[in-house]
Design a protein around this motif. Structure first.
Motif, short mmCIF file in Angstrom:
data_model
loop_
_atom_site.label_atom_id
_atom_site.label_comp_id
_atom_site.label_asym_id
_atom_site.label_seq_id
_atom_site.Cartn_x
_atom_site.Cartn_y
_atom_site.Cartn_z
N GLY A 140 0.48 5.69 0.17
CA GLY A 140 -0.39 6.86 0.23
C GLY A 140 0.11 7.83 -0.83
N ILE A 153 0.85 -1.20 0.00
CA ILE A 153 0.00 0.00 0.00
C ILE A 153 0.88 1.24 0.00
CG2 ILE A 153 -1.77 1.26 1.30
CD1 ILE A 153 -2.28 -1.54 2.71
N ARG A 157 8.51 25.57 11.14
CA ARG A 157 9.08 24.43 10.42
C ARG A 157 9.93 24.89 9.24
NH1 ARG A 157 6.33 19.32 11.04
NH2 ARG A 157 6.62 18.89 8.85
N LYS A 211 -3.67 15.32 4.58
CA LYS A 211 -3.60 15.93 5.92
C LYS A 211 -3.86 17.43 5.85
CE LYS A 211 -0.17 12.60 7.63
NZ LYS A 211 0.21 11.94 6.35
N GLY A 254 3.19 12.74 13.47
CA GLY A 254 2.99 13.82 14.43
C GLY A 254 4.20 14.70 14.55
N THR A 270 -1.26 11.40 3.09
CA THR A 270 -2.66 11.05 3.34
C THR A 270 -2.89 10.74 4.82
OG1 THR A 270 -2.23 8.70 2.99
CG2 THR A 270 -2.87 9.98 1.04
N GLY A 330 3.43 8.64 -0.61
CA GLY A 330 4.86 8.36 -0.63
C GLY A 330 5.72 9.43 0.01
N THR A 331 5.19 10.15 1.01
CA THR A 331 6.02 11.18 1.66
C THR A 331 6.90 10.58 2.76
OG1 THR A 331 4.26 11.80 3.21
CG2 THR A 331 4.40 13.06 1.16
N ASN A 332 6.76 9.26 2.98
CA ASN A 332 7.66 8.61 3.94
C ASN A 332 8.24 7.34 3.35
OD1 ASN A 332 8.77 8.96 6.55
ND2 ASN A 332 7.69 7.13 7.19
N VAL A 347 -5.94 0.82 5.84
CA VAL A 347 -6.81 1.76 6.55
C VAL A 347 -7.77 2.35 5.51
CG1 VAL A 347 -6.91 3.89 7.90
CG2 VAL A 347 -4.94 2.36 8.14
C1 LIG Z 1 8.81 17.63 4.01
C2 LIG Z 1 8.29 16.52 4.87
C3 LIG Z 1 8.02 16.76 6.22
C4 LIG Z 1 7.52 15.73 7.03
N1 LIG Z 1 7.26 16.01 8.34
C5 LIG Z 1 6.75 15.03 9.13
C6 LIG Z 1 6.43 15.31 10.50
O1 LIG Z 1 6.59 16.42 10.99
N2 LIG Z 1 5.94 14.28 11.25
C7 LIG Z 1 5.73 13.03 10.73
O2 LIG Z 1 5.26 12.15 11.47
N3 LIG Z 1 6.02 12.74 9.44
C8 LIG Z 1 6.52 13.71 8.63
N4 LIG Z 1 6.83 13.41 7.33
C9 LIG Z 1 6.68 12.04 6.83
C10 LIG Z 1 5.32 11.73 6.18
O3 LIG Z 1 4.70 12.90 5.70
C11 LIG Z 1 4.35 11.01 7.10
O4 LIG Z 1 4.88 9.79 7.59
C12 LIG Z 1 3.00 10.70 6.42
O5 LIG Z 1 2.08 10.29 7.39
C13 LIG Z 1 3.06 9.67 5.31
O6 LIG Z 1 1.82 9.69 4.60
P1 LIG Z 1 1.73 9.16 3.11
O7 LIG Z 1 0.31 9.17 2.70
O8 LIG Z 1 2.65 9.89 2.22
O9 LIG Z 1 2.19 7.66 3.33
P2 LIG Z 1 3.29 6.86 2.49
O10 LIG Z 1 4.61 7.53 2.66
O11 LIG Z 1 2.82 6.62 1.11
O12 LIG Z 1 3.31 5.47 3.29
C14 LIG Z 1 3.87 5.39 4.59
C15 LIG Z 1 3.51 4.02 5.18
O13 LIG Z 1 2.12 3.99 5.42
C16 LIG Z 1 1.53 2.86 4.79
N5 LIG Z 1 0.21 3.28 4.34
C17 LIG Z 1 -0.11 4.39 3.61
N6 LIG Z 1 -1.43 4.48 3.43
C18 LIG Z 1 -1.97 3.41 4.06
C19 LIG Z 1 -3.29 2.91 4.24
N7 LIG Z 1 -4.36 3.54 3.75
N8 LIG Z 1 -3.47 1.77 4.95
C20 LIG Z 1 -2.41 1.11 5.47
N9 LIG Z 1 -1.14 1.50 5.33
C21 LIG Z 1 -0.92 2.64 4.64
C22 LIG Z 1 2.46 2.50 3.64
O14 LIG Z 1 2.38 1.11 3.33
C23 LIG Z 1 3.81 2.85 4.24
O15 LIG Z 1 4.28 1.76 5.01
C24 LIG Z 1 7.32 14.44 6.48
C25 LIG Z 1 7.58 14.20 5.13
C26 LIG Z 1 8.05 15.24 4.33
C27 LIG Z 1 8.30 14.96 2.87
#
Ligand SMILES: Cc1cc2nc3c(=O)[nH]c(=O)nc-3n(C[C@H](O)[C@H](O)[C@H](O)COP(=O)(O)OP(=O)(O)OC[C@H]3O[C@@H](n4cnc5c(N)ncnc54)[C@H](O)[C@@H]3O)c2cc1C
Length: 325
Positions: free
Chosen positions: A80, A78, A231, A126, A160, A150, A82-84, A205
């Motif tokens: 979202g 899965i 930030r 978010k 967080g 997401t 891809g920010t992590n 989720v």
């Molecule tokens: C500039 C920048 C700043 C950031 N600052 C913060 C911060 O302050 N605090 C923080 O906590 N993070 C931060 N992050 C990291 C990131 O934004 C978070 O971890 C975010 O929650 C990831 O969301 P995503 O939708 O991009 O998930 P993704 O990166 O696409 O996925 C992350 C993980 O979640 C899983 N996943 C995604 N969607 C689902 C779903 N629907 N059901 C089950 N599993 C799922 C994926 O399999 C993967 O393992 C930052 C990133 C960037 C680029």
């Protein structure tokens, strides 16, 4: 405590065959792509292709997908936004599900004198939910100011900041299990820690409820802008990154400080660089490959352990075919 041993939502050993491809094409039509490069779908802009990339629109699509994956024993991953995520250069085998364009409803489901409960799809971004809440004068999400991605990814990571995390306001979670279907879970039955949880397991989720309190829209907007400004002063936001690469260790110096004191700020590998502004941000300065980011991760882990005997743990999730390494 680790969140999962593997990041596959469904493990499987089947490879994409003409039969499974035909089944996916019939079921998903323009909502499925084959051998699709993942770089455009993740914040780093890095990563090889997914054998299959599916954009399910609703619960029925998930049921259909689960049935096909069971029939052909296909692994499922899965994403979202891809920010992590660091997607490896060889890409991801099997089926990748992206919720970026769906599961994006935001709905007030109850209200009382102190506040309200909002139900959100896992594909909601978010920043969009934050704006929805503060423009209506609801407090509780300010901690998420400036955090991208997401809500599904936010719950999986328990994303967080020093101001709070999603677990603080979560009241209910809906998950889709690839073997058993939909499940509803109450917050009291779920464990969340620092950037980890055991609630999601191998499920996807689909939606969640958050409890928000009454607040003042003008004051909330001022606070959100203050946090975003704070930030921007500390974080390098001009180049692609995944935010913090490593989790902060439980005691002592932060990961960023440890990397800085190890003398690694500004280190490079190919197109990747450890930021000079914030040492826990690893940047794609242009044309970086996953192997460049991995080389910096390995360098940091090794050097920090040698100098400080601290074992840093990745916050960034590494996905994909390790046959390339
Ligand atoms: C500039 C920048 C700043 C950031 N600052 C913060 C911060 O302050 N605090 C923080 O906590 N993070 C931060 N992050 C990291 C990131 O934004 C978070 O971890 C975010 O929650 C990831 O969301 P995503 O939708 O991009 O998930 P993704 O990166 O696409 O996925 C992350 C993980 O979640 C899983 N996943 C995604 N969607 C689902 C779903 N629907 N059901 C089950 N599993 C799922 C994926 O399999 C993967 O393992 C930052 C990133 C960037 C680029």
């Amino acid at each position: 405590m680790s969140t999962k041993s593997s990041f596959e939502a469904r493990s499987g050993h089947g490879k994409l065959t003409p039969q499974s491809r035909a089944a996916l094409e019939t079921a998903f039509q323009e909502h499925v792509r084959f051998n699709e490069p993942l770089a455009p779908y993740v914040a780093y802009g890095i990563g090889g292709p997914a054998d299959v990339l599916v954009f399910p629109r609703n619960g029925e699509d998930l049921q259909m997908l689960a049935q096909i994956c069971r029939e052909y024993d296909l692994p499922v991953t899965i994403i979202g936004t891809g920010t992590n995520l660091l997607v490896l250069d060889a890409g991801i085998r099997g089926v990748v599900i992206a919720l970026k364009h769906s599961f994006n409803q935001i709905e007030e489901i109850s209200k009382d004198a102190e506040g309200m409960t909002v139900r959100c799809g896992a594909g909601v971004s978010k920043p969009e939910l934050l704006e929805w809440a503060i423009s209506r004068g609801y407090a509780g999400l300010e901690f998420s100011s400036g955090v991208p991605g997401t809500l599904g990814g936010g719950i999986f990571m328990n994303a967080g900041t020093k101001y709070g995390c999603y677990a603080d306001i979560l009241t209910r979670l809906e998950l889709f299990d690839f073997e058993k279907g939909l499940r509803q879970l109450e917050r009291k039955d779920l464990y969340f820690g620092y950037r980890e949880q055991t609630a999601v397991g191998d499920s996807l989720v689909t939606s969640m409820d958050f409890r928000l309190k009454n607040g003042d829209a003008v004051a909330l907007r001022t606070e959100v802008q203050r946090i975003i400004q704070e930030r921007a002063e500390k974080q390098p936001l001009d180049f692609p990154s995944c935010g913090s690469t490593f989790k902060n260790p439980p005691t002592g110096m932060s990961a960023g400080r440890l990397i800085e004191h190890a003398g690694l700020k500004g280190s490079t590998s190919g197109g990747a660089e450890i930021s000079l502004k914030h040492a826990n941000f690893f940047l794609n300065k242009g044309g970086a490959r996953a192997s460049d980011i991995l080389a910096l991760i390995d360098l940091v882990k090794k050097t920090v352990f040698e100098k400080f005997q601290v074992q840093l743990e990745c916050e960034v999730i590494i996905l994909g075919d390790r046959g390339s390494l």
